[in-house]
Enzyme design. Structure first.
Site, PDB file in Angstrom:
ATOM      1  CG  HIS A  17      17.148  33.250 -36.847  1.00  0.00           C
ATOM      2  ND1 HIS A  17      16.291  33.111 -35.733  1.00  0.00           N
ATOM      3  CD2 HIS A  17      18.461  33.005 -36.582  1.00  0.00           C
ATOM      4  CE1 HIS A  17      17.052  32.804 -34.935  1.00  0.00           C
ATOM      5  NE2 HIS A  17      18.233  32.750 -35.084  1.00  0.00           N
ATOM      6  CG  HIS A  46      26.149  34.903 -36.200  1.00  0.00           C
ATOM      7  ND1 HIS A  46      26.026  35.028 -34.593  1.00  0.00           N
ATOM      8  CD2 HIS A  46      25.295  34.012 -36.346  1.00  0.00           C
ATOM      9  CE1 HIS A  46      25.336  34.092 -34.281  1.00  0.00           C
ATOM     10  NE2 HIS A  46      24.516  33.727 -35.481  1.00  0.00           N
ATOM     11  CG  ASP A  81      21.773  36.351 -35.110  1.00  0.00           C
ATOM     12  OD1 ASP A  81      21.845  37.403 -35.283  1.00  0.00           O
ATOM     13  OD2 ASP A  81      21.590  35.628 -33.955  1.00  0.00           O
ATOM     14  CG  ASP A  82      21.520  31.914 -38.080  1.00  0.00           C
ATOM     15  OD1 ASP A  82      22.582  32.151 -37.600  1.00  0.00           O
ATOM     16  OD2 ASP A  82      20.798  31.447 -37.702  1.00  0.00           O
ATOM     17  CG  HIS A 127      26.111  29.152 -36.759  1.00  0.00           C
ATOM     18  ND1 HIS A 127      25.632  28.252 -35.626  1.00  0.00           N
ATOM     19  CD2 HIS A 127      25.355  30.414 -36.681  1.00  0.00           C
ATOM     20  CE1 HIS A 127      24.702  28.982 -35.078  1.00  0.00           C
ATOM     21  NE2 HIS A 127      24.468  30.008 -35.419  1.00  0.00           N
TER      22      HIS A 127
END
Length: 742
Positions: free
Chosen positions: A236, A135, A84-85, A139
């Site tokens: 991540h 995603h 993620d991210d 965020h």
């Protein structure tokens, strides 16, 4: 202003507005794309009154498309690594390197803002066989946003993926979610909404907790599935130092393989769960999508470049500000100490007679007070006042004649501009020392006496006096008062020490007639005839000095429009003068010394620094929307404190009261921006080579109202705080262009 001139002015204004809009827009885009967020683990679960048990006890892949609800798990002994991210320009390639070394494909849920900034990394992921999911764009806490904004978050992130891969992804991982057991009522609404938009929501069975910073061993333990269950593992590849994640990943993959696990992507894992029936999670992008994605990525990239450029400019501003402050403190302080020393003398007292030249065009409001103050001076050698009426259409000449002062005479000439009037005055002057004065300027009684004392030095060709603001009741006038004390009088001390004075103020300046004739008189070539003449004197080898005790009071513009017109011409005229004398940069002797010292000082501190100074304010406002807002505020306050310190020093050196400095904070956000726009317009005019016409500024004849002492008869006193005046002629800006130059 009519015809082509008006169109050029409008075009320059429009261009300036477009540049401003582009900068502001770029900052807004960059602030939006660079929005800070907290790690996913910080969000807790709320009420679950509406969440089906099928979800909370089901698999990590939730499908609510077509109004139906299905959840899926991966087959036993199967792990789908998800990240993620990202992408991150440093850590994502290192994660890819580990995966490539072990022959593992993973699923990367990218942030649209990061993908738009680093599309090449996302493209590399896709080429390596990795799967790309969405995603969101920035965020955010999606449940706190209206639906239209949530859809925008998804669609913008999708466009960033399209730009990098040419395909649209149906995989979505919501920010601030982990496993199905954490789905509450609010997140359940988001999952259903995602299904309506065609997305397959992917959560996780196992959280590696690599955000804790507990070390690679802890990450491996947290990521290991229980029993033989299949698992979607979340890690991540961005959001901080991911060295522990990379190290843990390099150990986790062979460890799990030794236990019989296989690694796959989310879609491949579902395909295995369906007995080989292929699950399609991406589709080719349409031509419209490709065009929209290009626009998005271009906007984000342009915003990043603009912010980076502003960052560089901010560094330049900081360096220039520190350099200027250091130079002012060292050199201006040295100048003040030397001049105030008990044994300081220019030489033997200068008691030669003086001719004062007053060029005047429609100066009926202030000409009487100005002439009385000049004629009543206490210079022991005597003062002759020559008023050159430059084709005035009011009663300027008649008012002077009616005074009946024996040492005053009036010469009437056709309108030819201020330089012509000054040259006529030099021809008519009876004495070898001439003082040039604006028609709205009131001298203190001892001003002429102090002004001519530097001529005891035979190398001194001209002397700049100390101009004070007489009308300082308005905020606009107070802003000018502050600027002139700091920006002009303090600078003159520095230039005096360095012997590269660029401007003698048109309101009060003294010259040897020989020096004026040496440079061919006052030139019409620029709109800043005072700056042009001063630079010519320096290049000719004459020394130009500053005499702070010679004080004259002038009237400054009191409205923003008048100030704009005046400064527009000043700025443009200064640029003209610098261009005219540019060859001094490569010459030898006095001309080369001025060119390589004086011109760079004017260019850096007179044009570049004021032009770039608003960058500090722009980035300050921008920084308030960034995580580093406290650092940004601290830096801005430090810069402002440096300006306040400079102002205090300047006011003390000029023996001014500090009370007017209360308007300094407002000056930073209003006045400085105005001067910035003026310089932009002047620079644009200089580039286009357009000619400007003279503007008549309204005068009220209030130049002498601020005098605190030494006022001549008829010059009015109020006991107000002493102020500073403009660096060059105020009245000279009233003149119309000569007929031959229209």
């Amino acid at each position: 202003m009519t015809g082509p001139r008006k169109r050029r002015s409008v075009n320059r204004l429009v261009f300036g507005m477009v540049v401003l809009v582009v900068i502001v827009g770029a900052l807004l885009v960059d602030a939006y794309a660079g929005a800070a967020f907290q790690p996913d683990h910080t969000a807790g679960a709320g009420r679950r009154s509406t969440v089906p048990e099928t979800v909370t006890k089901g698999g990590p892949v939730i499908d609510t498309r077509n109004g139906q609800l299905r959840t899926y798990r991966l087959p036993v002994k199967t792990i789908a690594l998800t990240f993620d991210d990202g992408p991150d320009p440093w850590w994502t390639p290192r994660v890819m390197e580990v995966l490539r070394r072990h022959g593992v494909h993973a699923t990367f849920f990218v942030l649209g803002a990061r993908a738009a900034r680093h599309p090449g990394i996302v493209a590399d992921l896709a080429r390596d066989g990795h799967e790309i999911g969405v995603h969101s764009f920035t965020h955010p806490h999606l449940e706190r946003l209206p639906r239209w904004q949530r859809e925008l978050e998804y669609s913008q992130a999708q466009l960033a993926v399209v730009r990098a891969t040419g395909r649209k992804s149906a995989l979505l991982r919501l920010p601030y979610t982990s496993g199905p057991g954490a789905v509450d009522d609010a997140r359940w609404g988001l999952v259903r909404e995602a299904g309506e938009l065609g997305y397959l929501t992917v959560m996780a069975d196992t959280d590696s907790q690599d955000w804790r910073g507990a070390g690679a061993d802890a990450i491996v333990r947290a990521a290991t599935p229980q029993g033989d269950w299949g698992s979607v593992v979340v890690m991540h590849d961005a959001g901080g130092d991911r060295a522990e994640t990379v190290a843990a990943l390099d150990r986790f993959i062979p460890l799990m393989r030794s236990r019989g696990y296989t690694f796959t992507t989310v879609s491949e894992g579902l395909t295995r769960a369906f007995g080989g029936q292929r699950v399609v999670v991406d589709t080719p992008a349409t031509l419209v999508d490709r065009h929209r994605s290009l626009a998005l990525v271009t906007a984000v990239s342009l915003a990043g470049w603009v912010v980076a450029a502003l960052g560089v400019l901010l560094l330049v501003v900081g360096v220039l500000t520190i350099a200027r402050t250091a130079a002012l403190f060292l050199l201006a302080g040295r100048h003040a100490r030397r001049r105030r020393a008990a044994d300081w003398r220019w030489g033997p007292p200068v008691e030669l007679p003086v001719s004062v030249i007053v060029p005047a065009y429609n100066e009926k409001e202030g000409i009487e007070a100005a002439v009385r103050s000049l004629a009543g001076g206490d210079h022991p050698g005597g003062i002759e006042v020559v008023v050159v009426d430059d084709g005035s259409t009011d009663d300027t000449a008649a008012l002077v004649a009616a005074l009946g002062l024996p040492n005053v005479r009036v010469a009437r000439v056709p309108n030819g501009g201020k330089p012509n009037a000054l040259n006529v005055g030099v021809e008519l002057a009876s004495h070898d020392i001439v003082v040039m004065v604006d028609g709205d300027t009131v001298f203190e009684r001892d001003a002429v006496r102090h002004l001519v004392q530097p001529f005891a030095d035979p190398f001194v060709g001209a002397v700049a006096g100390n101009v004070k603001v007489g009308n300082r009741r308005s905020v606009v006038a107070r802003w000018q008062h502050i600027e002139y004390v700091i920006g002009f009088n303090l600078d003159r001390r520095l230039y005096d020490v360095l012997r590269c004075m660029p401007t003698i103020p048109g309101a009060i300046g003294a010259f040897r007639r020989e020096a004026v004739l040496d440079i061919g008189g006052i030139s019409h070539d620029t709109l800043a005839e005072d700056t042009d003449a001063t630079m010519a004197l320096c290049r000719a080898g004459w020394r130009v000095v500053y005499e702070e005790r010679a004080r004259a009071w002038t009237e400054v513009p009191t409205t923003l429009r008048q100030l704009w017109l005046q400064r527009y011409r000043w700025s443009y005229g200064t640029m003209q003068a610098m261009w005219k004398h540019r060859r001094s940069l490569v010459q030898r002797g006095p001309s080369g010394r001025f060119g390589r010292l004086g011109l760079p000082f004017v260019a850096l501190f007179g044009i570049a620094l004021p032009l770039l100074a608003p960058v500090v304010d722009i980035l300050f406002v921008y920084g308030l929307f960034q995580p580093s807002r406290l650092v940004t505020t601290g830096l801005w306050l430090a810069m402002f404190a440096m300006q306040v310190l400079t102002a205090v020093v300047a006011f003390r050196l000029d023996k001014e009261k500090l009370r007017p400095l209360w308007v300094l904070p407002l000056q930073q956000f209003v006045y400085r921006q105005l001067m910035y726009l003026v310089l932009i317009q002047s620079f644009g005019t200089a580039l286009t080579g357009a000619r400007l016409r003279w503007h008549k500024l309204h005068r009220a004849g209030s130049a002498g109202t601020g005098m605190t002492g030494g006022a001549p008869a008829g010059a009015g006193r109020t006991g107000g705080p002493v102020g500073a005046g403009p660096a060059r002629s105020a009245t000279g800006r009233h003149y119309r262009a000569p007929a031959t130059r229209r």
